[in-house]
Design a protein around this motif. Structure first.
Motif, PDB file in Angstrom:
ATOM      1  N   LYS A   1       0.905  -1.275  -0.130  1.00  0.00           N
ATOM      2  CA  LYS A   1       0.107   0.104   0.077  1.00  0.00           C
ATOM      3  C   LYS A   1       0.775   1.205  -0.107  1.00  0.00           C
ATOM      4  O   LYS A   1       0.575   2.226  -0.685  1.00  0.00           O
ATOM      5  CB  LYS A   1      -0.869   0.029   1.164  1.00  0.00           C
ATOM      6  CG  LYS A   1      -2.025  -1.094   1.109  1.00  0.00           C
ATOM      7  CD  LYS A   1      -2.808  -1.011   2.456  1.00  0.00           C
ATOM      8  CE  LYS A   1      -3.770  -2.037   2.572  1.00  0.00           C
ATOM      9  NZ  LYS A   1      -4.785  -2.162   3.627  1.00  0.00           N
ATOM     10  N   HIS A   2       2.016   1.307   0.494  1.00  0.00           N
ATOM     11  CA  HIS A   2       2.876   2.252   0.647  1.00  0.00           C
ATOM     12  C   HIS A   2       3.564   2.646  -0.258  1.00  0.00           C
ATOM     13  O   HIS A   2       3.563   3.806  -1.016  1.00  0.00           O
ATOM     14  CB  HIS A   2       3.958   2.000   1.859  1.00  0.00           C
ATOM     15  CG  HIS A   2       4.722   3.231   2.025  1.00  0.00           C
ATOM     16  ND1 HIS A   2       4.589   4.518   2.661  1.00  0.00           N
ATOM     17  CD2 HIS A   2       6.152   3.359   1.560  1.00  0.00           C
ATOM     18  CE1 HIS A   2       5.422   5.257   2.683  1.00  0.00           C
ATOM     19  NE2 HIS A   2       6.593   4.610   1.963  1.00  0.00           N
ATOM     20  N   GLN A   3       3.909   1.537  -1.209  1.00  0.00           N
ATOM     21  CA  GLN A   3       4.597   1.776  -2.513  1.00  0.00           C
ATOM     22  C   GLN A   3       3.869   2.327  -3.733  1.00  0.00           C
ATOM     23  O   GLN A   3       3.718   3.001  -4.405  1.00  0.00           O
ATOM     24  CB  GLN A   3       5.179   0.676  -2.955  1.00  0.00           C
ATOM     25  CG  GLN A   3       6.306  -0.068  -2.186  1.00  0.00           C
ATOM     26  CD  GLN A   3       7.433   0.938  -2.278  1.00  0.00           C
ATOM     27  OE1 GLN A   3       7.666   1.768  -1.281  1.00  0.00           O
ATOM     28  NE2 GLN A   3       8.200   1.079  -3.696  1.00  0.00           N
ATOM     29  N   LYS A   4       2.267   1.744  -3.375  1.00  0.00           N
ATOM     30  CA  LYS A   4       1.303   2.225  -4.394  1.00  0.00           C
ATOM     31  C   LYS A   4       0.945   3.569  -4.421  1.00  0.00           C
ATOM     32  O   LYS A   4       0.782   4.381  -5.423  1.00  0.00           O
ATOM     33  CB  LYS A   4      -0.033   1.177  -4.175  1.00  0.00           C
ATOM     34  CG  LYS A   4      -1.049   1.355  -5.271  1.00  0.00           C
ATOM     35  CD  LYS A   4      -2.134   0.757  -4.895  1.00  0.00           C
ATOM     36  CE  LYS A   4      -3.208   0.829  -5.937  1.00  0.00           C
ATOM     37  NZ  LYS A   4      -4.481  -0.045  -5.715  1.00  0.00           N
ATOM     38  N   LYS A   5       0.946   4.073  -3.027  1.00  0.00           N
ATOM     39  CA  LYS A   5       0.639   5.493  -2.773  1.00  0.00           C
ATOM     40  C   LYS A   5       2.022   6.302  -3.313  1.00  0.00           C
ATOM     41  O   LYS A   5       1.734   7.594  -3.971  1.00  0.00           O
ATOM     42  CB  LYS A   5       0.602   5.978  -1.247  1.00  0.00           C
ATOM     43  CG  LYS A   5      -0.893   5.344  -0.833  1.00  0.00           C
ATOM     44  CD  LYS A   5      -1.106   5.871   0.625  1.00  0.00           C
ATOM     45  CE  LYS A   5      -2.307   5.245   0.878  1.00  0.00           C
ATOM     46  NZ  LYS A   5      -2.526   5.332   2.549  1.00  0.00           N
ATOM     47  N   ALA A   6       2.986   6.065  -3.156  1.00  0.00           N
ATOM     48  CA  ALA A   6       4.195   6.753  -3.838  1.00  0.00           C
ATOM     49  C   ALA A   6       4.250   6.940  -5.136  1.00  0.00           C
ATOM     50  O   ALA A   6       4.698   7.969  -5.681  1.00  0.00           O
ATOM     51  CB  ALA A   6       5.336   6.005  -3.055  1.00  0.00           C
TER      52      ALA A   6
END
Length: 366
Positions: free
Chosen positions: A360-365
């Motif tokens: 999820k963190h990478q997708k937001k980035a």
């Protein structure tokens, strides 16, 4: 009542000493009396020393009382901390720093009393010092005024010499024209002829100059004398304003320095007296044999020491036993299959949650 007070002053354990013999109680009462009267002497000495500083009786008594209580507490501490040992060497080593402290206290107590005992001799020394200081002070102040006074006096002398020189010249001219009129010199003709008139005119002109010179120089002399009087008055005022400082030169440090100029032997004997008083309780305990109070005190202290050591050892054994039991329990649990499967399941779930959070963190980035 008085005996109990002195026993309290000795710093001994009253609860133990009251069960000892009268001889043992009297010994510690004597030690306490020495401690008490040493504190009284310290109070007197401190009050006198501080009175020479503050010149105020109530202030000196207050701080002297504080000083006496401080000495009392120190002496009581020194005596109470000396314990009887099995060997004299150990006792001496134990007492050495306390003896040094007692020597310092004896010096501090004896010095103000020496100042009081030798007060008359010290006052005589201070009087001589004040006289020398007064003469030196007057000489130093005079160096500030003498050059100007000398310069003015020389100027007055110069002005007076000018008048005297002019008067001599006028008198000479007077004698010249008189002798010319009498015919005893000059033209040697009797009567007031042309030469006489010429010489008379010179005399009259010089006389007028003399009168003017006297008027001018006398005014200058009067002004110079006024300045000299003012300078002398300023000198006297300066001496008078600085003299109280010299008269007040009798403080504590001045008296100590004056005492050092007196013969040292009487002061040394007074110091030895206070040294003997201050160290007598210490040597009394060192030289006296181990008594009933010492045995009972040692018994009470060793009982507490043994009890504390026993408790510490029991706690150590309890801790070691508990650690051994915990190690065995956890070793047994580590071998169970159910616990292994349960912890494996929870570890899997935790890793899945970490992977989802990272995704999820990478997708937001992006």
């Amino acid at each position: 009542m008085l005996k109990q007070f002195f026993i309290l002053c000795s710093g001994s354990d009253v609860s133990i000493l009251q069960h000892c013999s009268n001889g043992e109680q009297n010994k510690y009462a004597g030690i306490g009396a020495t401690v008490f009267f040493t504190a009284v002497m310290a109070f007197i000495a401190g009050s006198y020393a501080l009175y020479t500083v503050f010149d105020n009786l109530l202030t000196a008594i207050f701080f002297g009382l504080v000083w006496g209580l401080l000495i009392f507490n120190l002496d009581r501490f020194i005596v109470s901390t000396i314990k009887k040992r099995s060997r004299k060497r150990d006792e001496l080593i134990q007492a050495s720093p306390r003896i040094i402290l007692a020597v310092i206290i004896a010096i501090v107590i004896s010095k103000p009393l020496e100042l009081k005992i030798f007060e008359k001799e010290i006052n005589h020394v201070l009087l001589e010092q004040k006289n020398d200081m007064s003469l030196s002070n007057q000489a130093q102040i005079a160096q500030q005024y003498t050059p100007n006074i000398t310069k003015l006096e020389n100027n007055i002398t110069h002005l007076e010499n000018q008048i005297a020189t002019k008067e001599a010249k006028v008198n000479a001219l007077y004698a010249t024209y008189i002798s010319e009129a009498e015919g005893t010199s000059g033209t040697m003709k009797l009567g007031k002829g042309p030469v006489y008139k010429e010489k008379r005119e010179k005399h009259d002109a010089a006389l007028a100059e003399l009168q003017q010179l006297k008027t001018d120089n006398n005014a200058k002399i009067a002004e110079a004398e006024t300045q000299i009087t003012a300078l002398k008055a300023a000198y006297e005022a300066h001496v008078s304003s600085t003299q109280p400082i010299i008269n007040g030169f009798d403080g504590l440090m001045a008296r100590v320095n004056a005492l050092d100029q007196l013969p040292w032997l009487p002061s040394f004997f007074i110091f030895l007296l206070f040294l003997a008083i201050e160290t007598s309780p210490i040597f009394a305990k060192l030289l006296s044999p181990k008594g009933e109070y010492d045995f009972k005190l040692e018994d009470a202290e060793t009982a507490v020491k043994t009890w504390v050591e026993q408790k510490v050892n029991e706690r150590k054994l309890l801790l070691n036993t508990d650690m051994a039991l915990n190690n065995r329990i956890y070793d047994d649990i580590a071998k169970e299959d159910d616990l292994y499967a349960y912890k494996r399941k929870k570890a899997r779930e935790l890793m899945q949650l970490q992977a989802d959070a990272f995704f999820k963190h990478q997708k937001k980035a992006l």
